[in-house]
Enzyme design. Structure first.
Site, PDB file in Angstrom:
ATOM      1  N   TYR A   1       0.832  -1.215   0.000  1.00 43.48           N
ATOM      2  CA  TYR A   1       0.000   0.000   0.000  1.00 43.48           C
ATOM      3  C   TYR A   1       0.867   1.266   0.000  1.00 43.48           C
ATOM      4  O   TYR A   1       0.637   2.195  -0.793  1.00 43.48           O
ATOM      5  CB  TYR A   1      -0.904  -0.023   1.233  1.00 43.48           C
ATOM      6  CG  TYR A   1      -1.614   1.269   1.542  1.00 43.48           C
ATOM      7  CD1 TYR A   1      -2.713   1.684   0.793  1.00 43.48           C
ATOM      8  CD2 TYR A   1      -1.189   2.078   2.595  1.00 43.48           C
ATOM      9  CE1 TYR A   1      -3.373   2.870   1.086  1.00 43.48           C
ATOM     10  CE2 TYR A   1      -1.840   3.263   2.898  1.00 43.48           C
ATOM     11  CZ  TYR A   1      -2.926   3.651   2.139  1.00 43.48           C
ATOM     12  OH  TYR A   1      -3.568   4.830   2.433  1.00 43.48           O
ATOM     13  N   LEU A   2       1.868   1.309   0.878  1.00 42.49           N
ATOM     14  CA  LEU A   2       2.723   2.502   0.958  1.00 42.49           C
ATOM     15  C   LEU A   2       3.509   2.714  -0.329  1.00 42.49           C
ATOM     16  O   LEU A   2       3.717   3.853  -0.757  1.00 42.49           O
ATOM     17  CB  LEU A   2       3.673   2.398   2.156  1.00 42.49           C
ATOM     18  CG  LEU A   2       3.012   2.504   3.534  1.00 42.49           C
ATOM     19  CD1 LEU A   2       4.046   2.311   4.637  1.00 42.49           C
ATOM     20  CD2 LEU A   2       2.301   3.850   3.710  1.00 42.49           C
TER      21      LEU A   2
END
Length: 218
Positions: free
Chosen positions: A129-130
């Site tokens: 996600y990051l």
């Protein structure tokens, strides 16, 4: 102003739509599911049904045409796998940015995440996600046709907003109520002097309008 919000049924987006409607702006929220439309209408926003995972740039640009600002607040959400982090948190953000360029909408605000980084290491879902958010942010930063601002909130909470925040290039980690994130976004769409800034946001001691004015033009 007319503001089009991607991820229009998200928790932050619904709060933002209420704030925009209350001050007399015209908000439109892009949603994937037609059954979410009534929630947007109750928030004072116009529902626009469009799946950003399958739509073309032309289709999205058509929905953006005539807008004064665009806000990317979509996300795959908790419980989603690595694939949707790529198709929503990255690819949909890139699509929305390209569509804004095509539609001639310069003001573009992204709801990112603290720690977003295309070079982030790790194989857990949150690591993916990051990286996805970081890659999307990097893409938006490269578009000269957009007056972009990237907002990276800290740990999101459902506590009642205080209206007091810390908004800086680097704040360090901390919590922030979704109410206050929405309030900052409402100020940012109206403050083009924050264009070109990537800002972190946590709870603090400055009123929202003061915090936004203090970073504008930096």
């Amino acid at each position: 102003m007319r503001i089009v919000i991607a991820g229009g049924h998200g928790q932050i987006a619904l709060r933002l739509e209420r704030l925009l409607a209350a001050r007399g702006d015209e908000a439109a929220g892009i949603i994937r599911k037609p059954e979410q439309a009534d929630d947007l209408r109750q928030a004072g926003a116009e529902p626009v049904v469009l799946d950003l995972e399958s739509a073309s740039v032309d289709e999205v640009a058509e929905r953006l045409r005539g807008a004064d600002a665009a806000v990317f607040a979509a996300g795959a959400g908790p419980g989603s796998g690595a694939t949707r982090k790529d198709t929503v948190d990255k690819a949909a953000a890139v699509l929305f940015a390209d569509a804004a360029v095509k539609a001639g909408v310069r003001r573009f605000v992204v709801v990112s995440s603290m720690g977003a980084d295309p070079r982030h290491q790790g194989d857990e879902i949150f690591d993916v996600y990051l990286r996805a958010k970081g890659e999307a942010d990097a893409y938006v930063r490269g578009l000269d046709a957009l007056d972009w601002t990237i907002l990276r909130p800290g740990r999101l909470t459902d506590d009642a907003g205080t209206g007091l925040v810390r908004l800086e290039a680097r704040t360090g980690r901390g919590p922030i109520p979704r109410d206050d994130v929405a309030a900052v976004l409402a100020e940012l769409v109206d403050t083009s002097a924050t264009a070109g800034l990537t800002l972190e946001l946590i709870s603090g001691s400055a009123p929202v309008s003061v915090a936004v004015k203090s970073v504008a033009g930096n």
